[in-house]
Design an enzyme around this catalytic site. Structure first.
Site, PDB file in Angstrom:
ATOM      1  CG  PHE A  31     -34.617   6.638 -18.350  1.00 14.63           C
ATOM      2  CD1 PHE A  31     -35.453   5.647 -18.835  1.00 14.63           C
ATOM      3  CD2 PHE A  31     -35.095   7.946 -18.299  1.00 14.63           C
ATOM      4  CE1 PHE A  31     -36.741   5.946 -19.277  1.00 14.63           C
ATOM      5  CE2 PHE A  31     -36.387   8.253 -18.746  1.00 14.63           C
ATOM      6  CZ  PHE A  31     -37.209   7.245 -19.243  1.00 14.63           C
ATOM      7  NE  ARG A  46     -35.267   1.249 -20.688  1.00 12.25           N
ATOM      8  CZ  ARG A  46     -36.434   1.763 -21.035  1.00 12.25           C
ATOM      9  NH1 ARG A  46     -36.486   2.978 -21.536  1.00 12.25           N
ATOM     10  NH2 ARG A  46     -37.537   1.086 -20.887  1.00 12.25           N
ATOM     11  NE  ARG A  70     -26.322  -5.568 -15.761  1.00 14.53           N
ATOM     12  CZ  ARG A  70     -27.097  -6.660 -15.647  1.00 14.53           C
ATOM     13  NH1 ARG A  70     -27.335  -7.417 -16.708  1.00 14.53           N
ATOM     14  NH2 ARG A  70     -27.626  -6.993 -14.496  1.00 14.53           N
ATOM     15  CD  GLU A 118     -28.085   1.537  -9.897  1.00 16.02           C
ATOM     16  OE1 GLU A 118     -28.414   1.464 -11.098  1.00 16.02           O
ATOM     17  OE2 GLU A 118     -27.440   0.641  -9.331  1.00 16.02           O
ATOM     18  CD  GLU A 172     -31.307  -2.343 -16.966  1.00 14.99           C
ATOM     19  OE1 GLU A 172     -31.472  -3.334 -16.242  1.00 14.99           O
ATOM     20  OE2 GLU A 172     -30.271  -1.681 -16.997  1.00 14.99           O
TER      21      GLU A 172
HETATM   22  N1  MTE Z   1     -39.343   3.368 -17.684  1.00 11.82           N
HETATM   23  C1  MTE Z   1     -39.701   4.646 -17.405  1.00 11.82           C
HETATM   24  N2  MTE Z   1     -40.879   5.102 -17.836  1.00 11.82           N
HETATM   25  N3  MTE Z   1     -38.860   5.481 -16.718  1.00 11.82           N
HETATM   26  C2  MTE Z   1     -37.625   5.061 -16.285  1.00 11.82           C
HETATM   27  O1  MTE Z   1     -36.914   5.827 -15.664  1.00 11.82           O
HETATM   28  N4  MTE Z   1     -35.991   3.196 -16.197  1.00 11.82           N
HETATM   29  C3  MTE Z   1     -35.540   1.957 -16.837  1.00 11.82           C
HETATM   30  C4  MTE Z   1     -36.692   0.959 -16.968  1.00 11.82           C
HETATM   31  N5  MTE Z   1     -37.841   1.602 -17.525  1.00 11.82           N
HETATM   32  C5  MTE Z   1     -37.227   3.716 -16.578  1.00 11.82           C
HETATM   33  C6  MTE Z   1     -38.155   2.892 -17.266  1.00 11.82           C
HETATM   34  C7  MTE Z   1     -34.450   1.304 -16.137  1.00 11.82           C
HETATM   35  S1  MTE Z   1     -32.886   1.872 -16.396  1.00 11.82           S
HETATM   36  C8  MTE Z   1     -34.652   0.220 -15.309  1.00 11.82           C
HETATM   37  S2  MTE Z   1     -33.362  -0.572 -14.559  1.00 11.82           S
HETATM   38  C9  MTE Z   1     -36.000  -0.306 -15.038  1.00 11.82           C
HETATM   39  O2  MTE Z   1     -37.011   0.468 -15.665  1.00 11.82           O
HETATM   40  C10 MTE Z   1     -36.226  -0.354 -13.538  1.00 11.82           C
HETATM   41  O3  MTE Z   1     -37.473  -0.777 -13.172  1.00 11.82           O
HETATM   42  P1  MTE Z   1     -37.943  -2.304 -13.099  1.00 11.82           P
HETATM   43  O4  MTE Z   1     -36.881  -3.095 -12.433  1.00 11.82           O
HETATM   44  O5  MTE Z   1     -39.183  -2.234 -12.305  1.00 11.82           O
HETATM   45  O6  MTE Z   1     -38.161  -2.745 -14.513  1.00 11.82           O
HETATM   46  N1  LUZ Z   2     -27.160  -1.584 -11.158  1.00 17.56           N
HETATM   47  C1  LUZ Z   2     -26.331  -2.268 -10.378  1.00 17.56           C
HETATM   48  C2  LUZ Z   2     -27.598  -2.089 -12.318  1.00 17.56           C
HETATM   49  O1  LUZ Z   2     -25.946  -1.751  -9.335  1.00 17.56           O
HETATM   50  N2  LUZ Z   2     -25.962  -3.501 -10.725  1.00 17.56           N
HETATM   51  C3  LUZ Z   2     -26.358  -4.097 -11.862  1.00 17.56           C
HETATM   52  O2  LUZ Z   2     -26.002  -5.230 -12.144  1.00 17.56           O
HETATM   53  C4  LUZ Z   2     -27.206  -3.357 -12.713  1.00 17.56           C
HETATM   54  N3  LUZ Z   2     -27.617  -3.864 -13.873  1.00 17.56           N
HETATM   55  C5  LUZ Z   2     -28.391  -3.145 -14.659  1.00 17.56           C
HETATM   56  C6  LUZ Z   2     -28.776  -1.890 -14.256  1.00 17.56           C
HETATM   57  N4  LUZ Z   2     -28.388  -1.365 -13.097  1.00 17.56           N
HETATM   58 MO1  MOS Z   3     -31.470   0.914 -14.603  1.00 16.18          MO
HETATM   59  S1  MOS Z   3     -29.716   1.486 -15.527  1.00 16.18           S
HETATM   60  O1  MOS Z   3     -30.758  -0.391 -13.816  1.00 16.18           O
HETATM   61  O2  MOS Z   3     -31.578   2.086 -13.429  1.00 16.18           O
END
Ligand code: MTE
Ligand code: LUZ
Ligand code: MOS
Length: 762
Positions: A222, A336, A304, A226, A710
């Site tokens: 979530f 997220r 953002r 990162e 997100e």
């Molecule tokens: N869904 C699950 N089950 N677990 C997670 O940790 N992270 C969220 C979202 N959905 C998350 C999740 C976040 S913060 C992001 S940025 C996106 O998944 C990242 O994956 P994607 O780019 O493949 O959607």
């Molecule tokens: N992470 C990042 C992010 O490094 N840059 C982004 O613009 C961003 N946006 C959403 C979630 N993670």
């Molecule tokens: Mo999601 S906050 O971009 O890991």
């Protein structure tokens, strides 16, 4: 296709870091961290800890061969504190022992002599003292100064949102062992394998090619992994490098909650101007981001917030300024929505306050100002294929908002101790990393001699289903069964220089790379098949099609099937492997003018939320969340629905019940599952409807299926305003502060003691 991992998840067979069988003589780490939020570190006494049976070594900054530095955007964050401590929970040392228990016992015997300094915990106070991470940034459109005179109504006030714990199920974990020739192999629960690789190389003073990072899957992230999965992986790497043995470091829940950063709390001031017919003419907002002690990802999160400051509305005159304020909390980080929710909340708060003052329903103002095709965002991009109005209108019709309103009004007329409220929440979320250079991805595809396929990408699987989507892409492009496709772990030796799996873009970007690699392989195989079937060498493949694992020649079915084709190609020495690279085209941004075209596309939607408040107890229920969401042309409705529902419930948690409490001296008090309340089955909406608003999507979305990770999180903001409207139905005369989360305690204070809470918030 269902998520390909569900069977092994349910059986408990999926492997996470803690499940990796450890090598003989593995050592276990326990982190010793700062007991206070701010001070000068005078002396560290580890002598008693060293005497604990089974303790091998205590690693500190002094053991670092390279730089004591893990900052991701700015180089301001040491791996281990050296002279100063900046937050309670900041790592100072790592104890290595034969068992986790002994390591923990020993870490409790370390004594740090720290001269305390006054801590800062509030972003506004930090701003007053000039404590900024980066200089402030301002996004402008039109001219607010000139516009105020033309407004019929002007309102101003402040709005506050709290932080949020990620509460991924798998806590921060790493398992590391040294490899030959001074290399290191890191298994980590991490969204950013390359970030870990680079940081480990920097700390160990070795080139990146000697560091291999492997991520099989993540037990939820979530955003919390990162940047913040890095420290633990690098600590374990440093320890393994120092002692020459395997090292395992898994935080327990309590340490994880204490030591890691969270969603940024924000304090904000707004001023909004409207015309007689409720058009928003001008909007000014200042955001004070509580960044914590180090930069981490705060500057990107801040950015953002500015990008999403006007949510789904067109406002001709905007001035939005954001301050990243340094405090003595753990560095706050990605979560997220990444600052977007914080920006949108203030916009919605300003609209709610205007509506209340003008005696209209907020939805009248919201509807009036929704973004139309071609209208400009404050950062210069124009809304392309805006679905804002369509989603809103469809939601109203589909869920019969007129009947819902009548029901709410009738209920409120009949009940004194329970009140209902309803709120609309439109969203608009930009898809792309806001840092342009991060919008790149790679994929490596092998076809083996038996026709089975293995795909590696830069994306990490954290439950969001990206691996399943990658299987769909490869199977679709090659026209083979999904059973033939395997997704490999994410590994820096197979796909290099990867961006974090973040910003919701990973199916899009990695999927496009997989698509590209598979298309090259397909064309190569088609050319080979054409030659085998007697066409001239030039453009032999033009006559050939591969459909459902069979070769067609000029549309006519042949005897040649996938497995034979692949084997024959191999015997004729055709390359069956391909690497491909994808960089999102057409996006740009100039930070000097704060204008550009940063997003590949936007995701739109509208949620209608209904809540019931118990006016005696201050408790509430979310009766329903009804959504019309712009999925484009969804390539996996099961996953996309799950992501949307999960985001909504997580958003409701942030807005209503999840409250991070700190002591005056900056220690997190809500640092366990018993003191930090997250949504459970009972707090989820009683009814949750997600309607797929199918559109053309965007050519920059994978198979025109829009990003889903997100955007839905921000529907949760609707729950805050639905509860607020229920409170107002009970006490129309009270000024309710625009502070989130709306915990039952705050509901009670709003109902019965507004003055006290006003003081609390002033
Ligand atoms: N869904 C699950 N089950 N677990 C997670 O940790 N992270 C969220 C979202 N959905 C998350 C999740 C976040 S913060 C992001 S940025 C996106 O998944 C990242 O994956 P994607 O780019 O493949 O959607
Ligand atoms: N992470 C990042 C992010 O490094 N840059 C982004 O613009 C961003 N946006 C959403 C979630 N993670
Ligand atoms: Mo999601 S906050 O971009 O890991």
């Amino acid at each position: 296709m269902k998520n390909m991992d569900i069977d092994s998840h349910v059986r408990g067979e999926s492997v996470y870091v803690d499940d990796i069988p450890v090598r003989e003589e593995t050592l276990y780490g326990a982190v010793f961290d700062s007991p206070i939020p701010h001070g000068i570190l005078r002396h560290l006494d580890v002598s008693e800890a060293e005497r604990v049976d089974g303790v091998t070594k205590i690693i500190t900054a002094k053991d670092i061969p390279g730089e004591n530095q893990i900052g991701i955007i700015m180089s301001d964050e040491p791996l281990f504190a050296e002279d100063m401590v900046h937050y309670s929970g900041q790592p100072i040392a790592l104890v290595l022992a034969e068992s986790e228990k002994r390591a923990r016992t020993a870490s409790r015997k370390i004594c740090a002599e720290i001269d305390p300094l006054p801590p800062l915990t509030d972003p506004r106070t930090a701003a007053d003292q000039g404590q900024f991470i980066t200089p402030p940034r301002t996004f402008c459109l039109g001219n607010t100064e000139a516009a105020w005179h033309t407004c019929d109504y002007v309102f101003e006030g402040c709005a506050e949102t709290g932080g949020q714990e990620h509460l991924y199920i798998e806590t921060q974990s790493a398992y590391v062992y040294p490899t030959e020739k001074d290399g290191i192999r890191i298994f980590s629960s991490n969204q950013s394998p390359t970030v870990v690789q680079k940081a480990a190389a920097r700390v160990l003073n070795i080139p990146m090619h000697r560091v291999e990072v492997n991520v099989s899957r993540i037990g939820g992230a979530f955003g919390g992994k990162e940047s913040q999965g890095t420290a633990w992986a690098v600590m374990a790497a440093l320890a393994a490098f120092t002692v020459g043995k395997a090292v395992k470091l898994v935080l327990n829940r309590h340490d994880d909650m204490r030591m890691t950063g969270k969603r940024h709390p924000y304090a904000s001031d707004y001023r909004i101007g409207l015309s007689k017919d409720y058009g928003i003419t001008a909007y000014e907002v200042s955001f004070y981001q509580n960044a914590g002690a180090f930069a981490d990802l705060s500057p990107a999160v801040l950015e953002r917030t500015l990008f999403h400051a006007t949510n789904s509305y067109f406002i001709p005159n905007v001035r939005a300024t954001a301050y990243s304020c340094r405090t003595n909390l753990p560095p706050n980080t990605a979560m997220r929505g990444f600052g977007g929710p914080q920006g949108m909340f203030v916009m919605e708060a300003a609209i709610a306050r205007s509506a209340e003052a003008l005696g209209v329903d907020a939805s009248v103002i919201q509807r009036k100002n929704l973004l139309r095709q071609g209208e400009e965002f404050p950062y210069g991009q124009k809304a392309n294929r805006s679905q804002a109005i369509r989603c809103w209108t469809k939601a109203g019709k589909r869920y019969n908002v007129g009947a819902i309103r009548k029901h709410v009004e009738a209920f409120n007329a009949e009940n004194r101790l329970h009140k209902k409220g309803i709120a609309f929440m439109p969203i608009c979320f930009g898809i792309s990393f806001t840092k342009i250079h991060m919008n790149q991805a790679g994929a490596l595809v092998h076809i083996y001699q038996d026709g089975s396929v293995a795909v590696s990408t830069g994306a990490t699987e954290m439950g969001q289903g990206v691996n399943t989507k990658m299987v769909q892409v490869a199977a679709h492009v090659l026209s083979i069964s999904t059973e033939r496709v395997k997704i490999e772990t994410t590994n820096t030796t197979r796909v290099a220089n990867t961006s974090p799996t973040a910003a919701s873009v990973n199916a899009d970007m990695n999927g496009k790379a997989v698509e590209k690699a598979c298309l090259v392989l397909l064309n190569r195989l088609k050319g080979f098949a054409g030659k085998e079937l007697g066409h001239g060498a030039r453009a032999a493949g033009e006559w050939i099609e591969i459909k459902d694992e069979r070769v067609y020649d000029k549309g006519i079915k042949t005897d040649l099937v996938w497995e034979d084709l692949v084997m024959r190609a191999h015997l004729e020495r055709v390359d069956l492997s391909e690497h491909a690279f994808y960089a999102t085209p057409g996006i740009h941004f100039d930070p000097k003018t704060e204008k550009g075209n940063p997003f590949a596309y936007h995701v739109y939607g509208t949620a209608i939320t209904v809540a019931t408040v118990d006016c005696l107890r201050g408790t509430y229920e979310i009766d329903a969340v009804h959504v019309v969401h712009d999925f484009g042309n969804s390539m996996n409705p099961i996953i996309d629905k799950g992501q949307t529902e999960g985001g909504i419930v997580q958003g409701i948690g942030w807005m209503t019940m999840e409250e991070l409490c700190y002591s005056d001296d900056g220690r997190l008090l809500s640092d366990t599952m018993s003191t930090y309340k997250v949504p459970d089955m009972y707090s989820a909406p009683k009814e949750l409807n997600v309607h797929f608003h199918e559109t053309q999507g965007s050519p920059l979305a994978l198979f025109r299926s829009k990003a889903v990770g997100e955007p839905s999180f921000m529907y949760g903001i609707g729950s805050y305003f639905a509860i607020r409207n229920a409170i107002r139905a009970a006490r129309p005369e009270k000024e309710v502060p625009l502070t989130a989360p709306m915990t039952p305690e705050r509901v009670l204070l709003s109902l019965y003691d507004a003055t006290r809470q006003a003081k609390e918030n002033s």
